[in-house]
Design a protein around this motif. Structure first.
Motif, PDB file in Angstrom:
ATOM      1  N   GLN A   1       0.783  -1.293   0.133  1.00 36.79           N
ATOM      2  CA  GLN A   1       0.070   0.009   0.008  1.00 36.79           C
ATOM      3  C   GLN A   1       0.854   1.370   0.057  1.00 36.79           C
ATOM      4  N   GLY A   2       1.941   1.176   0.792  1.00 37.77           N
ATOM      5  CA  GLY A   2       2.823   2.411   0.821  1.00 37.77           C
ATOM      6  C   GLY A   2       3.323   2.805  -0.384  1.00 37.77           C
ATOM      7  N   ARG A   3       3.933   1.621  -1.006  1.00 40.05           N
ATOM      8  CA  ARG A   3       4.591   1.766  -2.174  1.00 40.05           C
ATOM      9  C   ARG A   3       3.643   2.170  -3.548  1.00 40.05           C
ATOM     10  N   LEU A   4       2.548   1.734  -3.409  1.00 38.05           N
ATOM     11  CA  LEU A   4       1.492   2.044  -4.320  1.00 38.05           C
ATOM     12  C   LEU A   4       0.999   3.600  -4.216  1.00 38.05           C
ATOM     13  N   LEU A   5       1.007   4.068  -3.002  1.00 37.78           N
ATOM     14  CA  LEU A   5       0.719   5.377  -2.800  1.00 37.78           C
ATOM     15  C   LEU A   5       1.854   6.241  -3.001  1.00 37.78           C
ATOM     16  N   ALA A   6       3.015   5.685  -3.024  1.00 37.14           N
ATOM     17  CA  ALA A   6       4.129   6.474  -3.574  1.00 37.14           C
ATOM     18  C   ALA A   6       4.082   6.550  -5.225  1.00 37.14           C
ATOM     19  N   ALA A   7       3.818   5.743  -5.598  1.00 34.12           N
ATOM     20  CA  ALA A   7       3.596   5.631  -7.312  1.00 34.12           C
ATOM     21  C   ALA A   7       2.513   6.613  -7.495  1.00 34.12           C
ATOM     22  N   LEU A   8       1.484   6.581  -6.936  1.00 28.58           N
ATOM     23  CA  LEU A   8       0.387   7.088  -7.199  1.00 28.58           C
ATOM     24  C   LEU A   8       0.247   8.812  -7.000  1.00 28.58           C
ATOM     25  N   SER A   9       1.365   9.333  -6.116  1.00 26.14           N
ATOM     26  CA  SER A   9       1.651  10.572  -5.574  1.00 26.14           C
ATOM     27  C   SER A   9       2.424  11.114  -6.923  1.00 26.14           C
ATOM     28  N   LYS A  10       2.856  10.418  -7.751  1.00 18.56           N
ATOM     29  CA  LYS A  10       3.488  10.899  -8.951  1.00 18.56           C
ATOM     30  C   LYS A  10       2.849  10.519 -10.404  1.00 18.56           C
ATOM     31  N   ALA A  11       1.555  10.156 -10.115  1.00 18.65           N
ATOM     32  CA  ALA A  11       0.908   9.439 -11.327  1.00 18.65           C
ATOM     33  C   ALA A  11       0.449  10.665 -12.221  1.00 18.65           C
ATOM     34  N   SER A  12       0.084  10.200 -13.667  1.00 19.01           N
ATOM     35  CA  SER A  12      -0.333  11.194 -14.456  1.00 19.01           C
ATOM     36  C   SER A  12      -1.597  10.816 -15.201  1.00 19.01           C
ATOM     37  N   LEU A  13      -2.255  11.791 -15.896  1.00 17.56           N
ATOM     38  CA  LEU A  13      -3.486  11.610 -16.326  1.00 17.56           C
ATOM     39  C   LEU A  13      -3.265  11.631 -17.967  1.00 17.56           C
ATOM     40  N   GLU A  14      -3.930  10.456 -18.849  1.00 20.89           N
ATOM     41  CA  GLU A  14      -4.038  10.471 -20.051  1.00 20.89           C
ATOM     42  C   GLU A  14      -4.536  11.976 -20.808  1.00 20.89           C
ATOM     43  N   PRO A  15      -4.379  12.322 -21.998  1.00 24.38           N
ATOM     44  CA  PRO A  15      -5.039  13.531 -22.355  1.00 24.38           C
ATOM     45  C   PRO A  15      -6.488  13.571 -22.415  1.00 24.38           C
ATOM     46  N   GLU A  16      -7.171  12.287 -22.548  1.00 24.71           N
ATOM     47  CA  GLU A  16      -8.655  12.232 -22.511  1.00 24.71           C
ATOM     48  C   GLU A  16      -9.463  12.172 -21.241  1.00 24.71           C
ATOM     49  N   GLY A  17      -8.257  11.854 -20.042  1.00 26.86           N
ATOM     50  CA  GLY A  17      -8.697  12.035 -18.778  1.00 26.86           C
ATOM     51  C   GLY A  17      -9.258  10.571 -18.430  1.00 26.86           C
ATOM     52  N   GLU A  18      -9.583   9.478 -19.249  1.00 28.66           N
ATOM     53  CA  GLU A  18     -10.269   8.363 -18.772  1.00 28.66           C
ATOM     54  C   GLU A  18      -9.073   7.139 -18.179  1.00 28.66           C
ATOM     55  N   LYS A  19      -7.760   7.313 -18.516  1.00 33.15           N
ATOM     56  CA  LYS A  19      -6.886   6.665 -17.754  1.00 33.15           C
ATOM     57  C   LYS A  19      -5.864   7.207 -16.954  1.00 33.15           C
ATOM     58  N   ILE A  20      -5.408   6.519 -15.949  1.00 36.57           N
ATOM     59  CA  ILE A  20      -4.324   7.177 -15.075  1.00 36.57           C
ATOM     60  C   ILE A  20      -3.328   6.171 -15.308  1.00 36.57           C
ATOM     61  N   CYS A  21      -1.904   6.938 -15.339  1.00 37.37           N
ATOM     62  CA  CYS A  21      -0.732   6.118 -15.863  1.00 37.37           C
ATOM     63  C   CYS A  21       0.035   6.154 -14.409  1.00 37.37           C
ATOM     64  N   LEU A  22       0.634   5.227 -14.039  1.00 37.04           N
ATOM     65  CA  LEU A  22       1.352   5.178 -13.074  1.00 37.04           C
ATOM     66  C   LEU A  22       2.767   4.396 -13.457  1.00 37.04           C
ATOM     67  N   ILE A  23       4.098   5.017 -13.142  1.00 34.99           N
ATOM     68  CA  ILE A  23       5.124   4.276 -13.204  1.00 34.99           C
ATOM     69  C   ILE A  23       5.648   3.603 -12.101  1.00 34.99           C
ATOM     70  N   ILE A  24       5.748   2.399 -12.272  1.00 32.68           N
ATOM     71  CA  ILE A  24       5.647   1.525 -10.947  1.00 32.68           C
ATOM     72  C   ILE A  24       7.125   0.626 -11.365  1.00 32.68           C
ATOM     73  N   GLU A  25       8.331   1.053 -10.850  1.00 29.92           N
ATOM     74  CA  GLU A  25       9.512  -0.022 -10.915  1.00 29.92           C
ATOM     75  C   GLU A  25       9.388  -1.235  -9.936  1.00 29.92           C
ATOM     76  N   ASP A  26       8.776  -0.831  -8.998  1.00 29.85           N
ATOM     77  CA  ASP A  26       8.659  -1.916  -7.705  1.00 29.85           C
ATOM     78  C   ASP A  26       7.818  -2.829  -7.959  1.00 29.85           C
ATOM     79  N   SER A  27       8.420  -4.041  -8.093  1.00 25.48           N
ATOM     80  CA  SER A  27       7.625  -5.211  -8.403  1.00 25.48           C
ATOM     81  C   SER A  27       6.620  -5.889  -7.229  1.00 25.48           C
ATOM     82  N   LEU A  28       6.889  -5.423  -6.024  1.00 25.26           N
ATOM     83  CA  LEU A  28       5.904  -5.731  -5.011  1.00 25.26           C
ATOM     84  C   LEU A  28       4.782  -5.137  -5.341  1.00 25.26           C
TER      85      LEU A  28
END
Length: 206
Positions: A82-109
């Motif tokens: 949960q903590g690692r997911l929130l860390a990725a989410l804190s830096k998440a971006s939104l696709e231009p149309e706004g329907e999909k959220i993009c997360l960069i997650i290097e962390d396998s867990l």
């Protein structure tokens, strides 16, 4: 004796001298390096590529060691995920149309946990172009988050997301969403407990 050394010996000697397999020793050292660093700067805030260069170790091995370290020495798996997911989410971006959220997650867990939760709720995730970029529908992500984090925090996040979608330009939408996502990550971690807060802060360098 340093904290690094104390933590190493307490884990290494837990079941007797020489009883820990080499693979576990490597994972333990990776865990301690992420926690304490080489020069007082924890490695956890750095990418797998950067750590690979600093430790002169292949990226794939760094990624595996970090995964093993999280499972065996990171504490409660739920807090870690949960903590690692929130860390990725804190830096998440939104696709231009706004329907999909993009997360960069290097962390396998964190990635495996998120993908597992999405499957449970029968939502599709996409990482066809890069295995470290996970694209998920906003509806799917909100459903997963709602099953784990405080409902009040989720509602604030949803409202912020809706406001971001209404912005006129892609830049405005992205900037607004980033602010909303970061605020949600911090608030959700606090309501989830100190274990999640500790993991989040470590991974965003606080």
């Amino acid at each position: 004796m340093s904290t690094f050394e104390k933590d190493f010996l307490s884990n290494y000697l837990r079941f007797g001298l020489g009883s820990m397999p080499k693979a576990d020793i490597d994972a333990l050292v990776m865990h301690l390096l992420d926690t304490y660093g080489l020069d007082g700067s924890p490695l956890v805030i750095y990418s797998n590529q950067t750590v690979s260069e600093r430790l002169k170790t292949p990226v794939a091995k760094v990624k595996k060691l970090r995964y093993d370290a999280a499972l065996k020495f990171g504490g409660r798996i739920e807090d870690q995920a949960q903590g690692r997911l929130l860390a990725a989410l804190s830096k998440a971006s939104l696709e231009p149309e706004g329907e999909k959220i993009c997360l960069i997650i290097e962390d396998s867990l964190a990635k495996n946990w998120l993908q597992g939760q999405l499957k449970i709720h029968q939502h599709i995730f996409d990482y066809s172009f890069n295995t470290e970029i996970v694209k998920v529908s906003a509806a799917g992500l909100f459903e997963v988050l709602s099953a784990v984090f405080d409902p009040a925090e989720i509602e604030v996040f949803k409202k912020g997301y809706d406001e971001a979608k209404k912005k006129k330009t892609d830049k405005e939408r992205l900037e607004t969403f980033k602010g909303v996502a970061k605020k949600f990550a911090e608030g959700a971690a606090k309501t989830a407990g100190e274990g999640v807060v500790k993991v989040l802060r470590a991974h965003i360098g606080l």
